[in-house]
Design a protein around this motif. Structure first.
Motif, PDB file in Angstrom:
ATOM      1  N   TYR A 154     -12.192 -54.088  21.187  1.00  0.00           N
ATOM      2  CA  TYR A 154     -11.799 -52.782  21.694  1.00  0.00           C
ATOM      3  C   TYR A 154     -12.816 -51.736  21.254  1.00  0.00           C
ATOM      4  O   TYR A 154     -12.980 -51.459  20.076  1.00  0.00           O
ATOM      5  CB  TYR A 154     -10.417 -52.385  21.162  1.00  0.00           C
ATOM      6  N   HIS A 155     -13.530 -51.170  22.200  1.00  0.00           N
ATOM      7  CA  HIS A 155     -14.419 -50.055  21.932  1.00  0.00           C
ATOM      8  C   HIS A 155     -13.794 -48.816  22.560  1.00  0.00           C
ATOM      9  O   HIS A 155     -12.788 -48.908  23.258  1.00  0.00           O
ATOM     10  CB  HIS A 155     -15.801 -50.329  22.512  1.00  0.00           C
ATOM     11  N   LYS A 156     -14.418 -47.686  22.333  1.00  0.00           N
ATOM     12  CA  LYS A 156     -13.856 -46.439  22.853  1.00  0.00           C
ATOM     13  C   LYS A 156     -13.708 -46.503  24.366  1.00  0.00           C
ATOM     14  O   LYS A 156     -12.759 -45.983  24.931  1.00  0.00           O
ATOM     15  CB  LYS A 156     -14.751 -45.269  22.453  1.00  0.00           C
ATOM     16  N   SER A 157     -14.635 -47.178  25.033  1.00  0.00           N
ATOM     17  CA  SER A 157     -14.627 -47.214  26.484  1.00  0.00           C
ATOM     18  C   SER A 157     -13.475 -48.033  27.054  1.00  0.00           C
ATOM     19  O   SER A 157     -13.072 -47.816  28.181  1.00  0.00           O
ATOM     20  CB  SER A 157     -15.949 -47.788  27.006  1.00  0.00           C
ATOM     21  N   ASP A 158     -12.943 -48.996  26.270  1.00  0.00           N
ATOM     22  CA  ASP A 158     -11.854 -49.797  26.819  1.00  0.00           C
ATOM     23  C   ASP A 158     -10.513 -49.532  26.140  1.00  0.00           C
ATOM     24  O   ASP A 158      -9.485 -49.516  26.814  1.00  0.00           O
ATOM     25  CB  ASP A 158     -12.180 -51.299  26.764  1.00  0.00           C
ATOM     26  N   THR A 173     -13.211 -46.419  16.512  1.00  0.00           N
ATOM     27  CA  THR A 173     -14.041 -47.152  17.459  1.00  0.00           C
ATOM     28  C   THR A 173     -15.498 -46.956  17.086  1.00  0.00           C
ATOM     29  O   THR A 173     -15.831 -46.222  16.157  1.00  0.00           O
ATOM     30  CB  THR A 173     -13.800 -46.663  18.896  1.00  0.00           C
ATOM     31  N   ASP A 174     -16.372 -47.598  17.832  1.00  0.00           N
ATOM     32  CA  ASP A 174     -17.805 -47.493  17.546  1.00  0.00           C
ATOM     33  C   ASP A 174     -18.318 -46.072  17.703  1.00  0.00           C
ATOM     34  O   ASP A 174     -19.360 -45.717  17.163  1.00  0.00           O
ATOM     35  CB  ASP A 174     -18.591 -48.420  18.480  1.00  0.00           C
ATOM     36  N   HIS A 175     -17.593 -45.264  18.451  1.00  0.00           N
ATOM     37  CA  HIS A 175     -18.020 -43.884  18.690  1.00  0.00           C
ATOM     38  C   HIS A 175     -17.419 -42.914  17.675  1.00  0.00           C
ATOM     39  O   HIS A 175     -17.740 -41.731  17.692  1.00  0.00           O
ATOM     40  CB  HIS A 175     -17.630 -43.448  20.110  1.00  0.00           C
ATOM     41  N   ASP A 176     -16.540 -43.391  16.816  1.00  0.00           N
ATOM     42  CA  ASP A 176     -15.916 -42.541  15.816  1.00  0.00           C
ATOM     43  C   ASP A 176     -16.638 -42.685  14.486  1.00  0.00           C
ATOM     44  O   ASP A 176     -17.121 -43.770  14.156  1.00  0.00           O
ATOM     45  CB  ASP A 176     -14.444 -42.921  15.607  1.00  0.00           C
ATOM     46  N   PRO A 177     -16.716 -41.607  13.691  1.00  0.00           N
ATOM     47  CA  PRO A 177     -17.292 -41.728  12.350  1.00  0.00           C
ATOM     48  C   PRO A 177     -16.415 -42.600  11.477  1.00  0.00           C
ATOM     49  O   PRO A 177     -15.205 -42.411  11.406  1.00  0.00           O
ATOM     50  CB  PRO A 177     -17.327 -40.276  11.846  1.00  0.00           C
ATOM     51  N   LEU A 178     -17.001 -43.588  10.811  1.00  0.00           N
ATOM     52  CA  LEU A 178     -16.243 -44.494   9.965  1.00  0.00           C
ATOM     53  C   LEU A 178     -16.318 -44.039   8.511  1.00  0.00           C
ATOM     54  O   LEU A 178     -17.382 -44.063   7.899  1.00  0.00           O
ATOM     55  CB  LEU A 178     -16.804 -45.924  10.078  1.00  0.00           C
ATOM     56  N   LEU A 212      -0.370 -48.407  17.677  1.00  0.00           N
ATOM     57  CA  LEU A 212      -1.420 -49.419  17.759  1.00  0.00           C
ATOM     58  C   LEU A 212      -2.139 -49.579  16.426  1.00  0.00           C
ATOM     59  O   LEU A 212      -2.524 -50.693  16.041  1.00  0.00           O
ATOM     60  CB  LEU A 212      -2.425 -49.047  18.854  1.00  0.00           C
ATOM     61  N   PHE A 213      -2.330 -48.493  15.712  1.00  0.00           N
ATOM     62  CA  PHE A 213      -2.991 -48.559  14.409  1.00  0.00           C
ATOM     63  C   PHE A 213      -2.144 -49.350  13.421  1.00  0.00           C
ATOM     64  O   PHE A 213      -2.645 -50.231  12.710  1.00  0.00           O
ATOM     65  CB  PHE A 213      -3.247 -47.148  13.880  1.00  0.00           C
ATOM     66  N   ILE A 214      -0.862 -49.048  13.370  1.00  0.00           N
ATOM     67  CA  ILE A 214       0.029 -49.716  12.427  1.00  0.00           C
ATOM     68  C   ILE A 214       0.183 -51.199  12.763  1.00  0.00           C
ATOM     69  O   ILE A 214       0.282 -52.047  11.875  1.00  0.00           O
ATOM     70  CB  ILE A 214       1.402 -49.021  12.418  1.00  0.00           C
ATOM     71  N   VAL A 267      -8.417 -52.903  10.170  1.00  0.00           N
ATOM     72  CA  VAL A 267      -9.203 -51.998  10.996  1.00  0.00           C
ATOM     73  C   VAL A 267      -9.499 -50.752  10.186  1.00  0.00           C
ATOM     74  O   VAL A 267      -8.855 -50.484   9.178  1.00  0.00           O
ATOM     75  CB  VAL A 267      -8.454 -51.595  12.289  1.00  0.00           C
ATOM     76  N   ALA A 268     -10.483 -49.999  10.625  1.00  0.00           N
ATOM     77  CA  ALA A 268     -10.815 -48.749   9.952  1.00  0.00           C
ATOM     78  C   ALA A 268     -10.031 -47.601  10.570  1.00  0.00           C
ATOM     79  O   ALA A 268      -9.844 -47.560  11.784  1.00  0.00           O
ATOM     80  CB  ALA A 268     -12.312 -48.470  10.058  1.00  0.00           C
ATOM     81  N   PRO A 269      -9.544 -46.664   9.761  1.00  0.00           N
ATOM     82  CA  PRO A 269      -8.780 -45.528  10.299  1.00  0.00           C
ATOM     83  C   PRO A 269      -9.684 -44.393  10.751  1.00  0.00           C
ATOM     84  O   PRO A 269     -10.791 -44.216  10.247  1.00  0.00           O
ATOM     85  CB  PRO A 269      -7.945 -45.095   9.094  1.00  0.00           C
ATOM     86  N   HIS A 270      -9.212 -43.641  11.704  1.00  0.00           N
ATOM     87  CA  HIS A 270      -9.902 -42.429  12.143  1.00  0.00           C
ATOM     88  C   HIS A 270      -8.848 -41.357  12.390  1.00  0.00           C
ATOM     89  O   HIS A 270      -7.943 -41.536  13.207  1.00  0.00           O
ATOM     90  CB  HIS A 270     -10.691 -42.677  13.421  1.00  0.00           C
ATOM     91  N   ASP A 271      -8.924 -40.245  11.660  1.00  0.00           N
ATOM     92  CA  ASP A 271      -7.958 -39.157  11.790  1.00  0.00           C
ATOM     93  C   ASP A 271      -8.306 -38.261  12.973  1.00  0.00           C
ATOM     94  O   ASP A 271      -9.468 -37.874  13.151  1.00  0.00           O
ATOM     95  CB  ASP A 271      -7.902 -38.325  10.515  1.00  0.00           C
ATOM     96  N   VAL A 272      -7.297 -37.937  13.758  1.00  0.00           N
ATOM     97  CA  VAL A 272      -7.473 -37.080  14.926  1.00  0.00           C
ATOM     98  C   VAL A 272      -6.606 -35.841  14.762  1.00  0.00           C
ATOM     99  O   VAL A 272      -5.396 -35.949  14.523  1.00  0.00           O
ATOM    100  CB  VAL A 272      -7.074 -37.812  16.224  1.00  0.00           C
TER     101      VAL A 272
END
Length: 236
Positions: free
Chosen positions: A88-92, A57-62, A30-32, A38-43
């Motif tokens: 798309y937010h974290k909740s959806d 997402t809005d709940h992740d540190p940007l 989905l990221f690719i 979009v902004a990346p977030h490493d997990v």
């Protein structure tokens, strides 16, 4: 429009790591294939020694401004759209992915003693208006232009829990095997994603996750899974 189909390497994990492994692969895709910057977030995975990048997402540190020039662009090229990105937010976003994974796991079928398997499909599509009855009726249709297929095998055989050397070695072998399969799938995503991009539509699009009827010509995996590591119960 022809649908581009990508086949990923087979993935086999224990139940405790199945959901996280699928999250890693799906979120990487989905990221690719995100429709625009979009902004990346490493997990960092808890069950595997690996890290993947997903859509922040809005709940992740940007780490960077969400719409700055430093944000990633689709397939390494800059695309500009007049449309807004999907909300798309974290909740959806996460709920859509996680719910799809749970639905997929319920469709797994037995393929051998303690073995369950299924074919996961991540599909990208655009919505088009379609006129019927001499243009008097307007309907919307989904046109799938890309699909990623992943063969998933879950081994329910309990793995050794002893503290003796043989049990420790076996547990590590199981972990290394699953980890290697996950990393191979992630690397294949990056390899395939950049191989062809002409089929990607220059419009806003969406995705869906489901169960593919058949990933490839391998209907049985008994010859390979008989020597694979013992993994744990799917019910957890």
């Amino acid at each position: 429009m022809n649908c581009q189909v990508y086949q990923l390497p087979e993935l086999e994990t224990a139940t405790s790591g199945t959901r996280e492994a699928l999250q890693a692969i799906i979120h990487t895709i989905l990221f690719i294939r995100s429709p625009g910057p979009v902004a990346p977030h490493d997990v960092h995975c808890e069950s595997f020694q690996t890290t993947y990048t997903r859509i922040a997402t809005d709940h992740d540190p940007l780490p960077i401004n969400k719409y700055s020039s430093q944000s990633r662009t689709l397939s390494g090229q800059q695309h500009h759209y007049n449309q807004q990105l999907p909300a798309y937010h974290k909740s959806d976003l996460d709920r859509k992915v996680d719910d799809s994974i749970e639905t997929f796991l319920r469709t797994l079928t037995p393929i051998g003693p303690e073995l369950m398997a299924g074919n996961l499909a991540v599909s990208f599509f655009e919505r088009r208006s379609k006129n019927k009855l001499f243009g008097l009726v307007n309907q919307e249709e989904k046109v799938v232009w890309e699909q990623w297929i992943l063969r998933v095998v879950v081994n329910n055989t309990p793995r050794p829990m002893g503290t003796d050397e043989a049990s420790v070695i076996e547990r590590q072998r199981i972990q290394d095997t699953a980890e290697g399969m996950l990393k191979a799938a992630l690397l294949k995503v990056f390899e395939l994603a950049g191989s062809e991009t002409d089929h990607i539509p220059p419009v806003m699009y969406d995705f869906e996750i489901g169960n593919a009827k058949k990933a490839d010509d391998r209907d049985e995996v008994y010859s390979r899974v008989s020597n694979l590591p013992a993994l744990i119960n799917l019910g957890s």
